[in-house]
Write a protein that holds these residues in place. Structure first.
Motif, short mmCIF file in Angstrom:
data_model
loop_
_atom_site.label_atom_id
_atom_site.label_comp_id
_atom_site.label_asym_id
_atom_site.label_seq_id
_atom_site.Cartn_x
_atom_site.Cartn_y
_atom_site.Cartn_z
N UNK A 247 0.86 -1.18 0.00
CA UNK A 247 0.00 0.00 0.00
C UNK A 247 0.90 1.24 0.00
N UNK A 248 0.29 2.39 -0.21
CA UNK A 248 1.08 3.62 -0.23
C UNK A 248 1.87 3.77 1.07
N UNK A 249 1.20 3.53 2.20
CA UNK A 249 1.84 3.71 3.51
C UNK A 249 2.98 2.71 3.71
N UNK A 250 2.74 1.45 3.33
CA UNK A 250 3.81 0.45 3.45
C UNK A 250 5.02 0.87 2.62
N UNK A 251 4.75 1.31 1.40
CA UNK A 251 5.85 1.72 0.52
C UNK A 251 6.60 2.90 1.14
N UNK A 252 5.86 3.85 1.71
CA UNK A 252 6.52 5.01 2.31
C UNK A 252 7.39 4.58 3.49
N UNK A 253 6.84 3.74 4.37
CA UNK A 253 7.55 3.38 5.59
C UNK A 253 8.77 2.51 5.32
N UNK A 254 8.62 1.56 4.40
CA UNK A 254 9.70 0.59 4.24
C UNK A 254 10.69 0.97 3.14
N UNK A 255 10.23 1.72 2.15
CA UNK A 255 11.09 1.97 1.00
C UNK A 255 11.45 3.45 0.85
N UNK A 256 10.47 4.31 0.82
CA UNK A 256 10.73 5.70 0.46
C UNK A 256 11.34 6.50 1.61
N UNK A 257 10.71 6.45 2.79
CA UNK A 257 11.20 7.28 3.89
C UNK A 257 12.61 6.89 4.38
N UNK A 258 12.93 5.59 4.46
CA UNK A 258 14.32 5.27 4.84
C UNK A 258 15.34 5.89 3.87
#
Lengths: 263, 254
Positions: A148-159
């Motif tokens: 999901x958007x949030x999963x992608x943000x937390x695990x991939x984009x924000x790091x």
């Protein structure tokens, strides 16, 4: 020569009477800078995350409305705190909360609060830029495996954003070491406050200013060094080790043991 | 040629009906119809800008089609209320530019989707990740970061990452176009192995030899429409459509 000796002796006077107070002030300055940069980062990433949520045509209208409202509020927040001086914000919030809501804050928590949300506003913009700087392929890769958007943000984009923002975070930290001095207007007893009290009491402005500046400079230089170390540790190992296939090794290791067990 | 599985028309997996896609006034896909049956290996060929990549991206909704239907099994995934991430988890995708997660090791790349999307346990995710990494010959590199790998290695990890989700169909978007020539072979070899194992695949490609020798169905696209589709032998040896003939003659001259 005489004037230099005079200066040194004046410095000695300030140090002997107010050295402890200066050190305490410097300690509080560091605490303020660390806490407010950290909280500011959390705020900045939170704001950046909310602002990254896409509005899609298929969304329920309520969700869309809420999202747009949240964005508008956040935009006002960012623009207000970037667009007004920190010193005034401190007075506005500290005296304003007492004036309007009869809420009497202690100076230290008030200082933390004010400097944190100020840092948060700047960080929010940095994070927005940092998110945009991550290759869009990363988000596509995450979506393609069903995140999901949030999963992608937390695990991939924000790091990845965090890693790219380390120099900026360091920058904010150093700015906060110095800008926390503005909290002296609401009597937070950080280094600048110590300097002002000391200088006024013994009427030795120049030696006191010299000593305070020296302390600020030491703090910023040491921080810059430490930040460099942190940055380097975050970029990860230069090399990797080839492994034998761990599972086949396990299997090989288990074989003889099994035999022993059965014998 | 021995690979060619016969097309089994009993189990339709994906049915694309009247699919269109416009970017503003520019119509990229026009009234596309085609069906993917289980076990199919479909190559989509055509010149650049013909819309083949957009078609593939529409299939897993990285692009939202302007109109039409995409039926997965029997549900239309374009109807509102469909769980899009859940659908994407069943439709794997391999990109031209790999899109491995730069902040994770090779192993983590193959585990993260299983853990977070499929909620598999750590042990199971690790085993599956290793299983598929071994399959693409990348098991020794589990600790490496994507930036430390060559293009061909990255693409093989990307294939393992997609396989670890155990999707029902795998989409390849020009998987060898960004590779140095000497690395194309290793990726195609992995793909050939997948075909042998019966994986359902849609492959957008410029590798005509792969399309001709490995797929069981070839779709030729030009200007956003499907001009011709048939089994590879017929399409390559006796193309009916004039544009297909032109395209293939250009390829054969090379």
């Amino acid at each position: 020569m005489d004037s230099i000796l005079q200066f040194l002796s004046d410095c000695g006077t300030v140090l002997s009477r107010y050295g402890i107070s200066f050190l305490r002030g410097a300690g509080l300055t560091v605490v303020l800078a660390v806490a407010c940069t950290a909280i500011g980062c959390v705020i900045g990433f939170g704001v950046g995350l909310i602002r990254s949520i896409p509005t899609q045509p298929g969304q329920p209208p309520l969700q869309r409305g809420l999202l747009q409202m949240a964005r508008a509020v956040l935009a006002v927040y960012v623009e207000f705190f970037r667009g007004t001086p920190l010193m005034l914000q401190a007075m506005f919030i500290f005296y304003g909360s007492a004036y309007a809501f009869h809420l009497h804050m202690d100076t230290f928590p008030a200082g933390i609060f004010i400097l944190s949300i100020n840092t948060g506003a700047y960080m929010a913009e940095s994070v927005r830029g940092g998110i945009q700087a991550v290759d869009p392929g990363q988000m596509e890769g995450a979506k393609a495996i069903g995140m999901t958007h949030m999963q992608a943000m937390f695990h991939v984009i924000l790091p990845q954003t965090l890693r790219n923002l380390v120099p900026q975070i360091g920058n904010h930290f150093i700015i906060n070491l110095k800008d926390s001095s503005m909290l002296s207007v609401i009597s937070v007893t950080e280094l600048f406050f110590s300097f002002k009290s000391a200088a006024a009491a013994v009427y030795l402005y120049f030696p006191a200013a010299f000593l305070a500046m020296l302390l600020y400079l030491i703090m910023t230089l040491v921080s810059a060094r430490l930040l460099r170390v942190w940055e380097r540790s975050l970029s990860g190992a230069e090399n990797y080790e080839l492994t034998g296939d761990p599972f086949s090794l396990d299997a090989g290791g288990a074989g003889p043991n099994d035999k022993e067990a059965t014998v | 040629m021995d690979l060619l599985p016969k097309r089994d028309l009993r189990h339709p997996l994906l049915r694309i009906e009247h699919l269109s896609k416009s970017f503003g006034a520019h119509e990229v896909l026009r009234d596309i119809d085609f069906t993917v049956y289980r076990g199919d290996v479909i190559s989509v060929i055509g010149s650049s800008g013909s819309g083949k990549s957009t078609l593939l991206r529409c299939v897993n909704l990285l692009e939202t089609p302007s109109s039409g239907e995409i039926r997965f099994h029997s549900s239309n995934i374009l109807s509102p209320g469909i769980n899009v991430p859940g659908y994407r988890a069943k439709v794997g995708m391999v990109f031209q530019s790999f899109n491995l997660f730069d902040n994770m090791s090779v192993l983590k790349n193959c585990e993260i989707g299983q853990r977070k999307v499929l909620s598999r346990g750590a042990e199971e995710a690790r085993e599956k990740a290793m299983h598929y990494l071994r399959k693409v010959g990348m098991a020794p590199y589990v600790n490496a970061l994507p930036r430390q790998l060559s293009g061909g290695q990255k693409q093989r990890v990307a294939i393992a990452r997609a396989l670890a989700m155990e999707p029902e169909v795998l989409l390849f978007d020009e998987p060898t176009s960004a590779l140095d020539p000497e690395m194309v072979g290793e990726v195609l070899e992995v793909m050939r192995n997948l075909v042998r194992e019966g994986m359902t695949m849609i492959v957008v490609t410029h590798e005509m030899a792969f399309a001709r020798d490995v797929s069981n169905h070839v779709v030729f696209m030009a200007d956003g429409v499907i001009c011709e589709e048939s089994d590879p032998i017929r399409l390559f040896s006796a193309p009916k459509n004039k544009r297909t003939q032109e395209f293939l003659s250009r390829f054969l001259q090379q």
